[in-house]
Design a protein around this motif. Structure first.
Motif, PDB file in Angstrom:
ATOM      1  N   TRP A 116       0.834  -1.110  -0.064  1.00 21.49           N
ATOM      2  CA  TRP A 116      -0.050   0.040   0.015  1.00 21.49           C
ATOM      3  C   TRP A 116       0.927   1.274  -0.059  1.00 21.49           C
ATOM      4  N   TYR A 117       1.709   1.182   0.739  1.00 21.51           N
ATOM      5  CA  TYR A 117       2.662   2.275   0.833  1.00 21.51           C
ATOM      6  C   TYR A 117       3.547   2.645  -0.410  1.00 21.51           C
ATOM      7  N   THR A 118       3.962   1.562  -1.051  1.00 19.62           N
ATOM      8  CA  THR A 118       4.490   1.469  -2.212  1.00 19.62           C
ATOM      9  C   THR A 118       3.652   2.311  -3.458  1.00 19.62           C
ATOM     10  N   VAL A 119       2.536   1.719  -3.472  1.00 19.59           N
ATOM     11  CA  VAL A 119       1.691   2.278  -4.407  1.00 19.59           C
ATOM     12  C   VAL A 119       1.304   3.808  -4.402  1.00 19.59           C
ATOM     13  N   LEU A 120       1.518   4.441  -3.248  1.00 16.14           N
ATOM     14  CA  LEU A 120       1.223   5.477  -2.836  1.00 16.14           C
ATOM     15  C   LEU A 120       2.274   6.458  -3.043  1.00 16.14           C
ATOM     16  N   PHE A 121       3.690   5.951  -2.883  1.00 17.15           N
ATOM     17  CA  PHE A 121       4.939   6.757  -2.911  1.00 17.15           C
ATOM     18  C   PHE A 121       6.040   6.430  -3.796  1.00 17.15           C
ATOM     19  N   ALA A 122       5.884   5.242  -4.667  1.00 19.39           N
ATOM     20  CA  ALA A 122       6.636   4.715  -5.573  1.00 19.39           C
ATOM     21  C   ALA A 122       6.417   5.972  -6.859  1.00 19.39           C
ATOM     22  N   ARG A 123       7.624   6.167  -7.242  1.00 20.56           N
ATOM     23  CA  ARG A 123       7.437   7.174  -8.590  1.00 20.56           C
ATOM     24  C   ARG A 123       7.310   6.664  -9.749  1.00 20.56           C
ATOM     25  N   GLU A 124       7.568   5.286  -9.944  1.00 18.59           N
ATOM     26  CA  GLU A 124       7.617   4.557 -11.088  1.00 18.59           C
ATOM     27  C   GLU A 124       6.412   3.633 -11.330  1.00 18.59           C
ATOM     28  N   ASP A 126       5.669   1.053 -12.847  1.00 19.15           N
ATOM     29  CA  ASP A 126       5.773  -0.611 -12.890  1.00 19.15           C
ATOM     30  C   ASP A 126       5.924  -0.856 -11.485  1.00 19.15           C
ATOM     31  N   LYS A 127       6.523  -0.279 -10.691  1.00 15.61           N
ATOM     32  CA  LYS A 127       6.662  -0.531  -9.030  1.00 15.61           C
ATOM     33  C   LYS A 127       5.182  -0.404  -8.392  1.00 15.61           C
ATOM     34  N   LYS A 128       4.439   0.749  -8.809  1.00 16.67           N
ATOM     35  CA  LYS A 128       2.880   0.781  -8.108  1.00 16.67           C
ATOM     36  C   LYS A 128       2.203  -0.390  -8.600  1.00 16.67           C
ATOM     37  N   ALA A 129       2.226  -0.925  -9.852  1.00 16.18           N
ATOM     38  CA  ALA A 129       1.376  -1.945 -10.623  1.00 16.18           C
ATOM     39  C   ALA A 129       1.780  -3.053  -9.722  1.00 16.18           C
ATOM     40  N   ASP A 130       3.087  -3.301  -9.690  1.00 16.21           N
ATOM     41  CA  ASP A 130       3.389  -4.699  -8.760  1.00 16.21           C
ATOM     42  C   ASP A 130       2.998  -4.545  -7.530  1.00 16.21           C
ATOM     43  N   VAL A 178      -9.162   4.598  -3.431  1.00 17.32           N
ATOM     44  CA  VAL A 178      -7.997   5.492  -3.961  1.00 17.32           C
ATOM     45  C   VAL A 178      -6.877   4.582  -4.919  1.00 17.32           C
ATOM     46  N   ILE A 179      -6.467   3.416  -4.413  1.00 12.78           N
ATOM     47  CA  ILE A 179      -5.688   2.588  -5.279  1.00 12.78           C
ATOM     48  C   ILE A 179      -6.271   2.305  -6.432  1.00 12.78           C
ATOM     49  N   GLU A 180      -7.519   1.791  -6.539  1.00 11.86           N
ATOM     50  CA  GLU A 180      -8.349   1.465  -7.714  1.00 11.86           C
ATOM     51  C   GLU A 180      -8.203   2.773  -8.814  1.00 11.86           C
TER      52      GLU A 180
END
Length: 471
Positions: A116-124, A126-130, A178-180
Protein backbone atom coordinates in the motif's frame (compact mmCIF):
# COMPACT_ATOMS: atom_id res chain seq x y z
CA UNK A 1 -20.45 6.93 25.63
CA UNK A 2 -18.35 5.66 28.51
CA UNK A 3 -15.99 8.26 29.89
CA UNK A 4 -12.41 7.65 30.88
CA UNK A 5 -12.97 10.41 33.42
CA UNK A 6 -10.73 12.70 35.42
CA UNK A 7 -7.00 12.16 35.17
CA UNK A 8 -7.72 9.03 33.10
CA UNK A 9 -8.94 11.04 30.10
CA UNK A 10 -8.15 9.72 26.63
CA UNK A 11 -6.58 11.80 23.88
CA UNK A 12 -5.75 10.57 20.39
CA UNK A 13 -3.19 12.29 18.16
CA UNK A 14 -3.83 11.43 14.54
CA UNK A 15 -4.30 12.27 10.89
CA UNK A 16 -7.79 11.90 9.46
CA UNK A 17 -6.97 9.55 6.56
CA UNK A 18 -4.37 7.35 8.29
CA UNK A 19 -5.47 3.69 8.41
CA UNK A 20 -3.43 3.29 11.60
CA UNK A 21 -5.30 6.14 13.27
CA UNK A 22 -8.64 4.96 11.87
CA UNK A 23 -8.32 1.52 13.47
CA UNK A 24 -7.75 3.07 16.89
CA UNK A 25 -10.80 5.34 16.41
CA UNK A 26 -12.94 2.34 15.46
CA UNK A 27 -11.93 0.43 18.60
CA UNK A 28 -12.58 3.48 20.80
CA UNK A 29 -16.05 3.70 19.22
CA UNK A 30 -16.58 -0.04 19.57
CA UNK A 31 -15.75 0.22 23.27
CA UNK A 32 -17.98 3.29 23.69
CA UNK A 33 -15.09 5.34 25.07
CA UNK A 34 -15.09 9.13 24.90
CA UNK A 35 -11.86 10.75 23.81
CA UNK A 36 -10.39 13.99 22.57
CA UNK A 37 -9.13 13.85 19.00
CA UNK A 38 -6.24 16.09 17.94
CA UNK A 39 -5.52 16.39 14.20
CA UNK A 40 -1.79 16.59 13.56
CA UNK A 41 0.04 18.42 10.77
CA UNK A 42 2.73 15.95 9.72
CA UNK A 43 4.87 18.75 8.27
CA UNK A 44 4.71 20.75 11.46
CA UNK A 45 4.38 18.11 14.15
CA UNK A 46 3.24 19.30 17.55
CA UNK A 47 5.54 19.27 20.54
CA UNK A 48 3.06 16.90 22.17
CA UNK A 49 3.42 14.35 19.34
CA UNK A 50 7.21 14.55 19.24
CA UNK A 51 7.44 14.25 23.04
CA UNK A 52 4.86 11.43 23.18
CA UNK A 53 6.48 9.34 20.44
CA UNK A 54 10.12 10.46 20.39
CA UNK A 55 11.29 7.26 18.66
CA UNK A 56 9.14 7.34 15.50
CA UNK A 57 7.49 10.80 15.83
CA UNK A 58 4.42 9.34 14.10
CA UNK A 59 0.69 9.01 14.62
CA UNK A 60 -1.27 7.47 16.14
CA UNK A 61 -0.47 8.18 19.76
CA UNK A 62 -3.00 7.48 22.49
CA UNK A 63 -2.51 9.47 25.68
CA UNK A 64 -4.23 7.86 28.67
CA UNK A 65 -4.03 9.66 31.96
CA UNK A 66 -1.03 11.60 30.66
CA UNK A 67 0.85 8.45 29.60
CA UNK A 68 1.49 7.90 25.87
CA UNK A 69 0.99 4.61 24.01
CA UNK A 70 2.31 4.41 20.42
CA UNK A 71 1.89 2.02 17.44
CA UNK A 72 -1.66 1.23 16.31
CA UNK A 73 -1.78 -2.52 17.02
CA UNK A 74 -0.16 -1.94 20.41
CA UNK A 75 -2.78 0.74 21.17
CA UNK A 76 -5.66 -1.50 20.11
CA UNK A 77 -4.50 -4.31 22.40
CA UNK A 78 -3.88 -1.82 25.21
CA UNK A 79 -7.48 -0.55 24.95
CA UNK A 80 -8.81 -4.10 24.96
CA UNK A 81 -6.81 -4.97 28.08
CA UNK A 82 -7.44 -1.78 30.07
CA UNK A 83 -11.14 -1.36 29.23
CA UNK A 84 -12.16 -4.99 29.57
CA UNK A 85 -15.60 -4.09 30.91
CA UNK A 86 -16.32 -1.49 28.23
CA UNK A 87 -17.99 -2.80 25.11
CA UNK A 88 -17.12 -6.01 23.25
CA UNK A 89 -13.64 -7.55 23.32
CA UNK A 90 -11.53 -7.06 20.22
CA UNK A 91 -9.32 -10.07 20.92
CA UNK A 92 -10.71 -13.58 21.54
CA UNK A 93 -10.69 -14.97 25.08
CA UNK A 94 -9.04 -18.24 24.01
CA UNK A 95 -5.20 -17.89 23.89
CA UNK A 96 -4.86 -19.93 20.70
CA UNK A 97 -7.52 -17.93 18.88
CA UNK A 98 -5.90 -14.75 20.20
CA UNK A 99 -2.54 -15.84 18.77
CA UNK A 100 -4.23 -16.63 15.46
CA UNK A 101 -5.82 -13.17 15.36
CA UNK A 102 -2.46 -11.50 16.08
CA UNK A 103 -0.87 -13.56 13.31
CA UNK A 104 -3.37 -12.42 10.68
CA UNK A 105 -3.26 -8.82 11.91
CA UNK A 106 0.53 -8.87 11.47
CA UNK A 107 0.07 -10.47 8.04
CA UNK A 108 -2.25 -7.64 6.97
CA UNK A 109 0.19 -4.88 7.90
CA UNK A 110 3.07 -6.78 6.31
CA UNK A 111 1.49 -8.00 3.08
CA UNK A 112 -1.17 -5.32 2.54
CA UNK A 113 0.32 -2.34 4.37
CA UNK A 114 3.80 -2.55 2.87
CA UNK A 115 2.70 -2.60 -0.80
CA UNK A 116 0.00 0.00 0.00
CA UNK A 117 2.81 2.37 0.92
CA UNK A 118 4.62 1.54 -2.33
CA UNK A 119 1.52 2.23 -4.45
CA UNK A 120 1.22 5.67 -2.85
CA UNK A 121 4.84 6.76 -2.84
CA UNK A 122 6.75 4.92 -5.59
CA UNK A 123 7.53 7.09 -8.60
CA UNK A 124 7.64 4.36 -11.25
CA UNK A 125 4.35 3.05 -12.69
CA UNK A 126 5.62 -0.53 -12.88
CA UNK A 127 6.46 -0.50 -9.16
CA UNK A 128 2.99 0.79 -8.35
CA UNK A 129 1.40 -1.93 -10.49
CA UNK A 130 3.56 -4.66 -8.92
CA UNK A 131 2.66 -3.45 -5.43
CA UNK A 132 -1.06 -3.43 -6.29
CA UNK A 133 -0.73 -7.02 -7.54
CA UNK A 134 0.87 -7.98 -4.22
CA UNK A 135 -2.07 -6.46 -2.35
CA UNK A 136 -4.49 -8.48 -4.48
CA UNK A 137 -2.51 -11.68 -3.81
CA UNK A 138 -2.53 -10.99 -0.07
CA UNK A 139 -6.28 -10.45 -0.15
CA UNK A 140 -6.74 -13.80 -1.87
CA UNK A 141 -4.87 -15.38 1.05
CA UNK A 142 -7.06 -13.42 3.47
CA UNK A 143 -10.17 -14.71 1.68
CA UNK A 144 -9.19 -18.17 2.90
CA UNK A 145 -8.30 -16.81 6.33
CA UNK A 146 -11.75 -15.22 6.60
CA UNK A 147 -13.42 -18.50 5.74
CA UNK A 148 -11.36 -20.21 8.46
CA UNK A 149 -11.64 -17.52 11.15
CA UNK A 150 -15.34 -16.83 10.66
CA UNK A 151 -16.23 -20.51 10.48
CA UNK A 152 -17.86 -19.88 7.12
CA UNK A 153 -21.02 -18.44 8.67
CA UNK A 154 -20.01 -15.51 10.88
CA UNK A 155 -20.05 -11.93 9.60
CA UNK A 156 -16.56 -10.92 10.68
CA UNK A 157 -13.07 -12.32 11.22
CA UNK A 158 -13.88 -11.90 14.91
CA UNK A 159 -17.01 -14.06 14.59
CA UNK A 160 -20.31 -12.37 15.32
CA UNK A 161 -18.66 -9.02 15.99
CA UNK A 162 -15.75 -6.89 14.85
CA UNK A 163 -12.36 -8.15 16.11
CA UNK A 164 -8.67 -7.34 15.79
CA UNK A 165 -8.23 -8.61 12.23
CA UNK A 166 -11.35 -6.74 11.12
CA UNK A 167 -10.15 -3.37 12.40
CA UNK A 168 -6.62 -3.86 11.04
CA UNK A 169 -7.75 -4.86 7.53
CA UNK A 170 -10.84 -2.65 7.60
CA UNK A 171 -8.76 0.45 8.22
CA UNK A 172 -7.37 0.16 4.66
CA UNK A 173 -10.80 0.07 2.97
CA UNK A 174 -10.94 3.82 2.31
CA UNK A 175 -7.54 3.64 0.63
CA UNK A 176 -8.52 0.67 -1.55
CA UNK A 177 -10.78 3.01 -3.54
CA UNK A 178 -7.87 5.40 -3.95
CA UNK A 179 -5.60 2.61 -5.19
CA UNK A 180 -8.24 1.51 -7.69
CA UNK A 181 -8.31 5.02 -9.13
CA UNK A 182 -4.50 5.34 -9.16
CA UNK A 183 -3.61 2.05 -10.87
CA UNK A 184 -6.94 0.91 -12.37
CA UNK A 185 -6.96 -2.39 -10.49
CA UNK A 186 -10.01 -3.68 -8.66
CA UNK A 187 -8.71 -4.46 -5.18
CA UNK A 188 -11.69 -6.16 -3.50
CA UNK A 189 -13.28 -8.04 -6.36
CA UNK A 190 -16.61 -9.84 -5.90
CA UNK A 191 -15.49 -12.60 -8.27
CA UNK A 192 -12.01 -13.16 -6.89
CA UNK A 193 -12.69 -12.51 -3.18
CA UNK A 194 -16.47 -12.68 -2.72
CA UNK A 195 -16.35 -13.24 1.04
CA UNK A 196 -14.09 -10.24 1.62
CA UNK A 197 -16.12 -8.05 -0.72
CA UNK A 198 -19.27 -8.76 1.30
CA UNK A 199 -17.33 -8.40 4.55
CA UNK A 200 -16.08 -4.97 3.43
CA UNK A 201 -19.65 -3.74 2.93
CA UNK A 202 -20.69 -5.04 6.38
CA UNK A 203 -17.65 -3.48 8.02
CA UNK A 204 -18.25 -0.06 6.46
CA UNK A 205 -21.91 -0.17 7.56
CA UNK A 206 -21.09 -0.98 11.22
CA UNK A 207 -21.88 1.85 13.65
CA UNK A 208 -18.34 2.11 15.12
CA UNK A 209 -16.96 2.55 11.57
CA UNK A 210 -19.39 5.14 10.20
CA UNK A 211 -17.77 8.52 9.77
CA UNK A 212 -14.27 7.18 10.45
CA UNK A 213 -13.01 5.75 7.16
CA UNK A 214 -12.31 8.29 4.41
CA UNK A 215 -14.83 7.92 1.57
CA UNK A 216 -14.13 10.99 -0.60
CA UNK A 217 -11.56 9.63 -3.05
CA UNK A 218 -10.83 13.01 -4.62
CA UNK A 219 -10.25 14.61 -1.21
CA UNK A 220 -7.85 11.81 -0.23
CA UNK A 221 -5.98 12.12 -3.55
CA UNK A 222 -5.70 15.88 -3.07
CA UNK A 223 -4.33 15.36 0.44
CA UNK A 224 -1.91 12.74 -0.87
CA UNK A 225 -0.63 15.03 -3.62
CA UNK A 226 -0.05 17.85 -1.15
CA UNK A 227 1.83 15.45 1.08
CA UNK A 228 3.93 14.15 -1.84
CA UNK A 229 4.82 17.65 -2.99
CA UNK A 230 6.03 18.63 0.46
CA UNK A 231 7.93 15.37 0.90
CA UNK A 232 9.72 15.83 -2.42
CA UNK A 233 10.65 19.36 -1.41
CA UNK A 234 12.09 18.01 1.84
CA UNK A 235 13.68 15.04 -0.04
CA UNK A 236 12.13 12.60 2.40
CA UNK A 237 10.66 10.20 -0.15
CA UNK A 238 12.63 7.02 -0.84
CA UNK A 239 14.58 7.16 -4.04
CA UNK A 240 12.53 4.97 -5.82
CA UNK A 241 -1.49 -24.78 30.26
CA UNK A 242 -0.29 -28.22 29.45
CA UNK A 243 -0.04 -30.38 26.40
CA UNK A 244 2.82 -31.48 24.19
CA UNK A 245 5.12 -28.78 22.84
CA UNK A 246 7.27 -28.99 19.75
CA UNK A 247 9.40 -26.22 18.20
CA UNK A 248 10.37 -26.25 14.54
CA UNK A 249 13.46 -24.11 14.14
CA UNK A 250 16.95 -23.37 12.89
CA UNK A 251 19.67 -23.15 15.51
CA UNK A 252 21.02 -19.74 14.45
CA UNK A 253 17.66 -17.98 13.96
CA UNK A 254 17.18 -15.07 16.40
CA UNK A 255 13.44 -15.64 16.10
CA UNK A 256 13.76 -19.29 17.13
CA UNK A 257 16.22 -18.46 19.90
CA UNK A 258 13.81 -16.08 21.63
CA UNK A 259 11.10 -18.77 21.71
CA UNK A 260 13.47 -21.35 23.19
CA UNK A 261 14.72 -18.90 25.83
CA UNK A 262 11.15 -18.24 26.96
CA UNK A 263 10.35 -21.95 27.09
CA UNK A 264 13.45 -22.39 29.26
CA UNK A 265 12.46 -19.45 31.45
CA UNK A 266 9.07 -21.04 32.01
CA UNK A 267 10.64 -24.44 32.65
CA UNK A 268 8.47 -26.02 29.94
CA UNK A 269 9.66 -29.27 28.36
CA UNK A 270 9.49 -29.35 24.57
CA UNK A 271 10.74 -31.29 21.58
CA UNK A 272 13.04 -29.33 19.30
CA UNK A 273 13.12 -30.19 15.58
CA UNK A 274 15.94 -28.69 13.52
CA UNK A 275 14.69 -27.74 10.05
CA UNK A 276 16.68 -27.84 6.82
CA UNK A 277 15.82 -24.59 5.03
CA UNK A 278 16.99 -26.10 1.76
CA UNK A 279 14.54 -28.98 2.12
CA UNK A 280 11.74 -27.87 4.41
CA UNK A 281 9.74 -30.59 6.08
CA UNK A 282 6.13 -31.32 5.23
CA UNK A 283 5.35 -30.57 8.88
CA UNK A 284 6.78 -27.04 8.58
CA UNK A 285 5.03 -26.34 5.27
CA UNK A 286 1.76 -27.65 6.64
CA UNK A 287 2.10 -25.78 9.93
CA UNK A 288 3.04 -22.41 8.39
CA UNK A 289 1.63 -22.46 4.85
CA UNK A 290 1.59 -18.66 4.64
CA UNK A 291 5.26 -17.81 5.29
CA UNK A 292 6.79 -21.32 5.30
CA UNK A 293 9.34 -20.07 7.85
CA UNK A 294 10.53 -20.86 11.35
CA UNK A 295 9.80 -20.73 14.21
CA UNK A 296 6.63 -22.73 14.57
CA UNK A 297 5.38 -23.81 17.98
CA UNK A 298 3.14 -26.88 17.92
CA UNK A 299 0.98 -27.12 21.04
CA UNK A 300 -0.94 -30.38 21.01
CA UNK A 301 -0.37 -30.32 17.22
CA UNK A 302 -1.94 -26.86 16.85
CA UNK A 303 0.56 -24.48 15.16
CA UNK A 304 1.38 -20.99 16.39
CA UNK A 305 3.57 -18.87 14.09
CA UNK A 306 5.68 -15.70 14.28
CA UNK A 307 8.13 -15.44 17.16
CA UNK A 308 6.68 -12.47 19.06
CA UNK A 309 3.21 -13.97 18.78
CA UNK A 310 4.53 -17.33 20.03
CA UNK A 311 6.21 -15.69 23.04
CA UNK A 312 2.97 -13.92 24.00
CA UNK A 313 1.00 -17.14 23.48
CA UNK A 314 3.32 -19.01 25.85
CA UNK A 315 2.99 -16.20 28.38
CA UNK A 316 -0.81 -16.28 28.25
CA UNK A 317 -1.30 -20.05 28.29
CA UNK A 318 1.26 -20.67 31.05
CA UNK A 319 0.56 -17.50 33.02
CA UNK A 320 1.21 -19.17 36.36
CA UNK A 321 4.30 -21.10 35.30
CA UNK A 322 7.74 -19.61 35.86
CA UNK A 323 8.45 -15.86 35.72
CA UNK A 324 6.25 -13.53 33.70
CA UNK A 325 7.80 -12.31 30.45
CA UNK A 326 5.37 -9.42 29.99
CA UNK A 327 4.59 -6.90 32.77
CA UNK A 328 1.24 -7.18 34.53
CA UNK A 329 0.54 -3.45 34.17
CA UNK A 330 -1.17 -2.74 30.81
CA UNK A 331 0.83 0.43 30.18
CA UNK A 332 4.17 -1.22 30.90
CA UNK A 333 3.05 -4.14 28.72
CA UNK A 334 2.34 -1.73 25.86
CA UNK A 335 5.77 -0.12 26.33
CA UNK A 336 7.44 -3.55 26.18
CA UNK A 337 5.56 -4.44 22.98
CA UNK A 338 6.57 -1.12 21.45
CA UNK A 339 10.28 -1.67 22.07
CA UNK A 340 10.09 -5.30 20.91
CA UNK A 341 8.54 -4.11 17.63
CA UNK A 342 11.21 -1.41 17.38
CA UNK A 343 13.97 -4.01 17.70
CA UNK A 344 12.67 -6.23 14.91
CA UNK A 345 12.06 -3.18 12.72
CA UNK A 346 15.32 -1.30 13.23
CA UNK A 347 17.82 -3.91 14.43
CA UNK A 348 16.31 -6.83 12.51
CA UNK A 349 16.24 -5.02 9.16
CA UNK A 350 19.85 -3.84 9.63
CA UNK A 351 20.89 -7.40 10.57
CA UNK A 352 19.34 -8.75 7.37
CA UNK A 353 21.05 -5.99 5.41
CA UNK A 354 24.49 -6.65 6.86
CA UNK A 355 24.42 -10.40 6.29
CA UNK A 356 22.14 -11.09 3.34
CA UNK A 357 21.35 -7.98 1.31
CA UNK A 358 24.50 -5.85 1.13
CA UNK A 359 26.19 -6.04 -2.26
CA UNK A 360 29.28 -4.04 -1.33
CA UNK A 361 31.13 -2.46 1.57
CA UNK A 362 29.21 0.80 1.19
CA UNK A 363 25.90 -1.03 1.64
CA UNK A 364 27.26 -2.88 4.66
CA UNK A 365 28.57 0.32 6.26
CA UNK A 366 25.12 1.89 5.89
CA UNK A 367 23.45 -1.13 7.51
CA UNK A 368 26.00 -1.12 10.35
CA UNK A 369 25.32 2.58 10.93
CA UNK A 370 21.59 1.88 11.15
CA UNK A 371 22.15 -0.90 13.66
CA UNK A 372 24.44 1.25 15.80
CA UNK A 373 21.95 4.12 15.77
CA UNK A 374 19.16 1.77 16.85
CA UNK A 375 21.31 0.34 19.65
CA UNK A 376 22.08 3.84 20.89
CA UNK A 377 18.33 4.47 21.07
CA UNK A 378 17.93 1.17 22.91
CA UNK A 379 20.61 2.26 25.39
CA UNK A 380 18.23 5.02 26.46
CA UNK A 381 15.29 2.63 26.43
CA UNK A 382 17.18 0.24 28.71
CA UNK A 383 17.87 3.02 31.20
CA UNK A 384 14.19 3.93 31.22
CA UNK A 385 12.71 0.40 31.27
CA UNK A 386 15.14 -1.28 33.66
CA UNK A 387 15.02 1.50 36.28
CA UNK A 388 18.54 0.56 37.35
CA UNK A 389 17.88 -3.19 37.41
CA UNK A 390 19.73 -5.90 35.42
CA UNK A 391 17.29 -6.35 32.50
CA UNK A 392 14.79 -4.47 30.37
CA UNK A 393 12.21 -6.52 32.28
CA UNK A 394 13.58 -5.39 35.65
CA UNK A 395 15.06 -8.01 37.95
CA UNK A 396 14.46 -10.81 35.46
CA UNK A 397 14.48 -11.39 31.71
CA UNK A 398 11.42 -9.93 30.00
CA UNK A 399 9.88 -9.57 26.56
CA UNK A 400 12.29 -6.91 25.27
CA UNK A 401 15.27 -8.88 26.60
CA UNK A 402 14.39 -12.06 24.70
CA UNK A 403 13.66 -10.18 21.48
CA UNK A 404 16.97 -8.29 21.49
CA UNK A 405 18.86 -11.22 23.04
CA UNK A 406 17.92 -13.43 20.10
CA UNK A 407 20.30 -11.43 17.89
CA UNK A 408 23.36 -11.70 20.17
CA UNK A 409 24.82 -14.76 18.46
CA UNK A 410 24.80 -12.96 15.12
CA UNK A 411 26.29 -9.86 16.71
CA UNK A 412 29.41 -11.97 17.37
CA UNK A 413 29.61 -12.77 13.65
CA UNK A 414 29.08 -9.14 12.68
CA UNK A 415 31.72 -8.03 15.19
CA UNK A 416 34.27 -10.16 13.37
CA UNK A 417 33.15 -9.01 9.93
CA UNK A 418 33.35 -5.30 10.78
CA UNK A 419 36.28 -5.69 13.19
CA UNK A 420 34.59 -3.85 16.05
CA UNK A 421 31.75 -4.44 18.52
CA UNK A 422 28.21 -3.49 17.61
CA UNK A 423 27.37 -3.25 21.31
CA UNK A 424 30.34 -1.10 22.21
CA UNK A 425 31.07 -0.59 25.95
CA UNK A 426 32.20 2.98 25.22
CA UNK A 427 29.12 3.93 23.20
CA UNK A 428 26.45 1.76 24.88
CA UNK A 429 27.83 0.74 28.28
CA UNK A 430 24.47 -0.28 29.74
CA UNK A 431 23.73 -2.62 26.83
CA UNK A 432 27.25 -4.05 26.93
CA UNK A 433 26.78 -5.02 30.58
CA UNK A 434 23.27 -6.27 29.81
CA UNK A 435 24.64 -8.51 27.01
CA UNK A 436 27.00 -10.27 29.43
CA UNK A 437 24.17 -10.83 31.93
CA UNK A 438 21.80 -12.15 29.26
CA UNK A 439 24.35 -14.58 27.80
CA UNK A 440 25.15 -15.85 31.31
CA UNK A 441 21.50 -16.45 32.25
CA UNK A 442 20.58 -20.12 32.63
CA UNK A 443 17.67 -19.78 30.18
CA UNK A 444 20.02 -18.54 27.43
CA UNK A 445 22.95 -20.91 27.97
CA UNK A 446 23.31 -23.37 25.13
CA UNK A 447 20.66 -21.51 23.10
CA UNK A 448 22.41 -18.28 22.11
CA UNK A 449 25.20 -19.51 19.77
CA UNK A 450 28.75 -18.44 20.61
CA UNK A 451 30.86 -20.37 18.06
CA UNK A 452 31.58 -17.63 15.52
CA UNK A 453 33.48 -19.91 13.14
CA UNK A 454 30.61 -22.39 13.02
CA UNK A 455 28.12 -19.58 12.43
CA UNK A 456 30.23 -18.09 9.64
CA UNK A 457 30.28 -21.49 7.95
CA UNK A 458 26.50 -21.75 8.31
CA UNK A 459 26.14 -18.19 6.98
CA UNK A 460 27.62 -19.32 3.68
CA UNK A 461 24.98 -22.04 3.46
CA UNK A 462 22.21 -19.54 4.16
CA UNK A 463 23.60 -17.14 1.56
CA UNK A 464 23.70 -19.84 -1.08
CA UNK A 465 20.05 -20.69 -0.37
CA UNK A 466 19.08 -17.03 -0.72
CA UNK A 467 21.15 -16.55 -3.92
CA UNK A 468 23.20 -13.87 -2.19
CA UNK A 469 25.86 -12.56 -4.57
CA UNK A 470 27.99 -9.66 -3.32
CA UNK A 471 29.76 -7.52 -5.85
Amino acid sequence: MASAGGDQALKLLGVWDSPYVNRVQIVLNLKGLSYEYVEEDLHNKSELLVASNPVHKKVPVLIHGGKPVAESQVIVQYLDEVFVASGPSVLPADPYERANARFWAAFVDDKVGSPWYTVLFAREADKKADAAARIVAALETLEGAFRECSGGTAQFFGGGGIGLVDVVLGSYLGWFKVIEKMVAVRVLDTTRTPLLATWGERFRAADPVKGVLPDDVDKVLEFLQTFLDLQIQKQELPMAGGGNLKVLGVWTSPFVIRVRVVLNLKGLPYEYVEENLGNKSALLLGSNPVHKSVPVLLHDDRPVNESQIIVQYIEEVWAGVGPAVLPSDPYERAVARFWAAYIDDKVGSAWLGMLFKCRNEEDRAEAVARAEAALETLEGAFKECSKGKPFFGGDGIGFVDVVLGGYLGWFGVINRLIERRLIDPARTPLLAAWEERFRAADAAKGIVPDDVDKMLEFLQTLRSLSNYKPE
